[in-house]
Motif scaffolding. Structure first.
Motif, PDB file in Angstrom:
ATOM      1  N   LEU A   1     -11.367   2.442  -8.353  1.00 56.81           N
ATOM      2  CA  LEU A   1     -10.431   2.221  -7.362  1.00 56.81           C
ATOM      3  C   LEU A   1      -8.908   2.700  -7.506  1.00 56.81           C
ATOM      4  N   ALA A   2      -8.736   2.372  -8.834  1.00 57.15           N
ATOM      5  CA  ALA A   2      -7.146   2.638  -9.461  1.00 57.15           C
ATOM      6  C   ALA A   2      -7.136   4.031  -9.591  1.00 57.15           C
TER       7      ALA A   2
ATOM      8  N   LYS B   1      -3.898  -7.407  -5.085  1.00 52.16           N
ATOM      9  CA  LYS B   1      -4.118  -6.487  -6.163  1.00 52.16           C
ATOM     10  C   LYS B   1      -4.830  -5.245  -5.841  1.00 52.16           C
ATOM     11  N   LEU B   2      -5.659  -5.145  -4.803  1.00 49.54           N
ATOM     12  CA  LEU B   2      -6.308  -3.772  -4.221  1.00 49.54           C
ATOM     13  C   LEU B   2      -5.373  -3.017  -3.685  1.00 49.54           C
ATOM     14  N   MET B   3      -4.412  -3.661  -3.147  1.00 47.53           N
ATOM     15  CA  MET B   3      -3.319  -2.992  -2.282  1.00 47.53           C
ATOM     16  C   MET B   3      -2.307  -2.112  -3.158  1.00 47.53           C
ATOM     17  N   THR B   4      -2.039  -2.972  -4.373  1.00 47.84           N
ATOM     18  CA  THR B   4      -1.121  -2.202  -5.210  1.00 47.84           C
ATOM     19  C   THR B   4      -1.961  -1.077  -5.879  1.00 47.84           C
ATOM     20  N   LEU B   5      -3.013  -0.974  -5.726  1.00 52.06           N
ATOM     21  CA  LEU B   5      -3.966   0.178  -6.454  1.00 52.06           C
ATOM     22  C   LEU B   5      -3.925   1.472  -4.980  1.00 52.06           C
ATOM     23  N   GLY B   6      -3.447   1.197  -4.056  1.00 50.40           N
ATOM     24  CA  GLY B   6      -2.970   2.117  -3.047  1.00 50.40           C
ATOM     25  C   GLY B   6      -4.027   2.037  -1.812  1.00 50.40           C
ATOM     26  N   LEU B   7      -4.740   0.781  -1.717  1.00 48.41           N
ATOM     27  CA  LEU B   7      -5.875   0.667  -0.724  1.00 48.41           C
ATOM     28  C   LEU B   7      -5.056  -0.054   0.320  1.00 48.41           C
ATOM     29  N   SER B   8      -5.639   0.406   1.774  1.00 46.42           N
ATOM     30  CA  SER B   8      -5.149  -0.366   2.903  1.00 46.42           C
ATOM     31  C   SER B   8      -5.749  -1.762   2.733  1.00 46.42           C
TER      32      SER B   8
ATOM     33  N   LEU C   1     -13.365  -1.087 -10.496  1.00 45.97           N
ATOM     34  CA  LEU C   1     -12.097  -1.381 -10.389  1.00 45.97           C
ATOM     35  C   LEU C   1     -11.236  -0.172 -10.820  1.00 45.97           C
TER      36      LEU C   1
ATOM     37  N   ILE D   1     -17.184  -7.361  -8.389  1.00 43.97           N
ATOM     38  CA  ILE D   1     -16.564  -5.797  -8.611  1.00 43.97           C
ATOM     39  C   ILE D   1     -16.610  -5.784  -9.856  1.00 43.97           C
TER      40      ILE D   1
ATOM     41  N   GLY E   1     -18.460  -5.581  -2.838  1.00 44.20           N
ATOM     42  CA  GLY E   1     -18.748  -6.281  -4.201  1.00 44.20           C
ATOM     43  C   GLY E   1     -19.344  -7.706  -4.122  1.00 44.20           C
ATOM     44  N   PHE E   2     -18.815  -8.435  -3.337  1.00 49.63           N
ATOM     45  CA  PHE E   2     -19.262  -9.868  -3.085  1.00 49.63           C
ATOM     46  C   PHE E   2     -20.764  -9.978  -2.746  1.00 49.63           C
TER      47      PHE E   2
ATOM     48  N   PHE F   1      -0.355  -7.387 -12.946  1.00 50.60           N
ATOM     49  CA  PHE F   1       0.026  -8.522 -12.578  1.00 50.60           C
ATOM     50  C   PHE F   1       0.131  -9.640 -13.927  1.00 50.60           C
TER      51      PHE F   1
ATOM     52  N   GLU G   1      -6.477  -5.069 -16.678  1.00 53.11           N
ATOM     53  CA  GLU G   1      -5.393  -4.747 -15.813  1.00 53.11           C
ATOM     54  C   GLU G   1      -4.616  -3.614 -16.428  1.00 53.11           C
TER      55      GLU G   1
ATOM     56  N   ARG H   1      -4.403   4.732 -12.870  1.00 54.48           N
ATOM     57  CA  ARG H   1      -3.601   5.234 -11.725  1.00 54.48           C
ATOM     58  C   ARG H   1      -2.629   6.496 -12.118  1.00 54.48           C
TER      59      ARG H   1
ATOM     60  N   ALA I   1       2.702   1.741  -3.220  1.00 53.88           N
ATOM     61  CA  ALA I   1       1.369   2.147  -4.130  1.00 53.88           C
ATOM     62  C   ALA I   1       1.105   3.636  -4.191  1.00 53.88           C
ATOM     63  N   ARG I   2       1.104   4.201  -2.861  1.00 52.31           N
ATOM     64  CA  ARG I   2       0.684   5.598  -2.556  1.00 52.31           C
ATOM     65  C   ARG I   2       1.887   6.581  -2.976  1.00 52.31           C
TER      66      ARG I   2
ATOM     67  N   THR J   1      -6.274  -0.290 -15.559  1.00 52.22           N
ATOM     68  CA  THR J   1      -5.975   0.187 -13.996  1.00 52.22           C
ATOM     69  C   THR J   1      -4.743   0.760 -13.921  1.00 52.22           C
ATOM     70  N   ILE J   2      -3.951   0.322 -14.690  1.00 49.30           N
ATOM     71  CA  ILE J   2      -2.557   1.267 -14.330  1.00 49.30           C
ATOM     72  C   ILE J   2      -2.431   2.375 -15.191  1.00 49.30           C
TER      73      ILE J   2
ATOM     74  N   PHE K   1       1.678  -1.758 -10.327  1.00 52.70           N
ATOM     75  CA  PHE K   1       2.025  -3.036 -10.897  1.00 52.70           C
ATOM     76  C   PHE K   1       0.869  -3.743 -11.560  1.00 52.70           C
TER      77      PHE K   1
ATOM     78  N   THR L   1       0.623  -1.291  -0.035  1.00 51.54           N
ATOM     79  CA  THR L   1       0.061   0.078   0.028  1.00 51.54           C
ATOM     80  C   THR L   1       0.890   1.285   0.042  1.00 51.54           C
TER      81      THR L   1
END
Ligand SMILES: Nc1ncnc2c1ncn2[C@@H]1O[C@H](COP(=O)(O)OP(=O)(O)O)[C@@H](O)[C@H]1O
Ligand SMILES: [Mg+2]
Lengths: 246, 306
Positions: free
Chosen positions: A102-103, B285-292, A99, A94, B303-304, A85, A145, A152, A77-78, A148-149, A83, A74
């Motif tokens: 969120l990105a 994956k969501l953490m790589t988008l900046g989420l904790s 998504l 979702i 979502g689920f 995958f 994918e 960002r 990322a911040r 999303t990059i 990245f 996290t």
């Protein structure tokens, strides 16, 4: 600018230590850097170390001068590391729009969300409300994918084999995406790839073999060494296999 | 306030609006308001039990019935019987919701017994939402029972949602389908604290060409416990599918018990169950988008259950 200093990564395999990356030092400050090398040479491991998904056994990772070796996924990322995958993750419930929002780190409008999808060659209207679940094909998922990059828009982006699973027809489109990204990028793109077309737009090429940096330098310098070599034939085989799939 | 609570609040708001079309509002065990329309009659029950009869005329199209129940008093035990008579070829939306605001110290309980008589070729979409809130130590208990009797060619789609708030629930659903009838059930449950939720579905596919599809998605957090029982009896040439998809967190527990009986050689019955924690790579994956990690978890659950 990202710097790896003497990075090692090993795993314990039933008492036996397996070295996956061995003393890797690299500076990535160019706009577009490609990493290539045989299967199992440690490329994905390197990408995961940069994103913070794995932590080096020893050595340091610096991002714009700051030591980020111990920072979480996290936190990295911040600070501006993205990245993509090699095998994108699926989520029940979702949507593509969720998504991408969120990105982007904020609620985004329909137009903005759609523009990222169009850039990766997906007809936005057909995809925006779809769930990022098992109903998407591997190639569709790879493109989402990448979107999303784009959403960002960070200073440093790592793509792990973005071409894998994308059909030949879409591949042209993908190259165009990266060519465009190259023109617009405000920092560095690091891309793991076996594709000559991608290596061809790189400023710098790094060859990883057996967990070490085998060769590193400007494209003109490195490319002749890998084209026509046995390593490259293996890469071409893999590429055909990837294109045959999906 | 987390994402899940926001979703809950939206549902609370829905329940308090004055509905369009026919409605019956029940508050703290008594009628609060009622409206019948030309095609939908809402009447007091004739057998003396608390509750109502809802009679939809044959051929009624695209009309809706709202029957919210709100309980604000602590310690109230309310049992209500509602019978729906859906005429042939009708096509209606029925929205039932039950909210308990229990800020006291005593147990509040609501048990709704709903019986659907669905005429030939009629279509019903039935949406049921349950929520409870309270800052005291009272317990919110809800035990809904739903009986569904479907004539030839009838269709029903039932959506039930229960998110947090309800401390104990035992929901029982029984259905009998004649030839060509179709039943679709979608259930969503989120439990936390030391809540207990049990769902018990039992479907008899009696007629040829009948089908049932029962899917439950649930999240069990903290020390809560969920039980999912799904029983399908294939008594004719029919198709049945049940699915339990559960995320467990912390020290929560989930039990899924399928029971399929094929009593006819042309019955095709399938059960699927998957129980497990949130996949590590989804969080990553969501953490790589900046989420904790916690934000990532909330998004995955939202979502689920959406
Ligand atoms: N957690 C692990 N445990 C054991 N071996 C691993 C682990 N992760 C990766 N490896 C091994 O390390 C090598 C490098 O893997 P990877 O980085 O995925 O290679 P590449 O992306 O270059 O194909 C492979 O031999 C792989 O099997
Ligand atoms: Mg790899």
């Amino acid at each position: 600018m990202l710097e790896l200093q003497n990075v090692c990564f090993s795993v314990k395999n039933g008492g036996e230590e397996k070295i996956i990356l061995n003393d890797v030092s690299l500076k990535i400050g160019e706009r577009f850097v490609a990493i290539t090398g045989p299967n199992g040479s440690g490329k994905s491991t390197l990408a995961k170390l940069i994103a913070g998904i794995l932590t080096p056994t020893s050595g340091k990772i610096l991002f714009d001068g700051e030591d980020v070796t111990q920072l979480s996924v996290t936190e990295r990322a911040r600070r501006g590391i993205s990245f993509a995958f090699q095998q994108p993750v699926r989520f029940k419930g979702i949507t593509v729009k969720d998504l991408v929002s969120l990105a982007a780190g904020k609620k985004i409008g329909m137009n903005e969300a759609c523009s990222y999808l169009s850039e990766v060659g997906l007809c936005a209207r057909d995809y925006i409300d779809r769930e990022v679940d098992a109903s998407l094909s591997g190639g569709e998922l790879k493109r989402i994918e990448i979107a999303t990059i784009l959403a960002r828009g960070t200073r440093f982006s790592v793509f792990d084999e973005p071409e894998a699973g994308i059909d030949l027809w879409s591949f042209q489109n993908l190259i165009a995406v990266f060519e465009k990204m190259y023109r617009k990028v405000q920092g560095s793109i690091l891309i793991i790839s076996h594709q000559e077309r991608i290596l061809n737009i790189a400023d710098k090429i790094v060859v990883i073999a057996g967990g070490r940096v085998d060769r590193e330098g400007a494209r003109e310098e490195v490319l002749p060494h890998i084209l026509g070599s046995s390593a490259c034939r293996a890469l071409t085989d893999k590429m055909e296999e990837a294109n045959g799939r999906d | 306030m987390d994402e899940i609570e926001k979703m809950l609040l939206l549902q609370v708001a829905d329940l308090h609006k004055i509905p369009e079309g026919a409605y019956n509002i029940r508050k703290d065990g008594a009628g609060e308001g009622r409206r019948s329309t030309a095609n939908i009659e809402i009447a007091e029950r004739s057998d003396g039990n608390p509750g109502i009869d809802i009679i939809v005329k044959p051929g009624t199209k695209r009309e809706s019935v709202h029957i919210p129940v709100v309980i604000t008093r602590s310690g109230l035990q309310d049992t209500v019987y509602n019978d729906f008579y859906i005429g042939e070829d009708a096509d209606v939306l029925i929205i039932a919701g039950c909210g308990i605001h229990n800020c006291g110290k005593q147990q509040s309980e609501h048990s709704g017994v709903h019986t659907f008589h669905i005429g030939r070729n009629a279509r019903v979409r039935y949406v049921e939402k349950h929520y409870g809130e309270g800052d005291g130590n009272g317990e919110n208990v809800m035990n809904p029972t739903t009986q569904i009797l479907m004539e030839e060619g009838a269709q029903m789609e039932m959506e039930t949602t229960q998110i947090k708030g309800i401390d104990s629930t035992e929901r029982v659903t029984r259905a009998e389908l004649k030839a060509g009838a179709t039943l679709v059930i979608r259930e969503k449950i989120y439990t936390h604290g030391k809540q207990f939720a049990k769902t018990d579905f039992s479907v008899d596919l009696n007629g040829d060409g009948s089908s049932a599809d029962v899917v439950s998605r649930s999240v069990a957090a903290q020390t809560s416990y969920q039980e999912f029982i799904s029983r399908i009896n294939g008594n004719g040439r029919c198709k049945g599918h049940t699915e339990c998809d559960a995320i467990i967190m912390d020290a929560a527990r989930v039990t899924a018990v399928p029971e399929l009986s094929a009593n006819n050689v042309d019955a095709e019955l399938i059960h699927e169950a998957a129980i497990g924690k949130i996949a590590g790579e989804q969080l990553l994956k969501l953490m790589t988008l900046g989420l904790s990690e916690q934000e990532a978890e909330e998004q995955i659950i939202k979502g689920f259950l959406s």
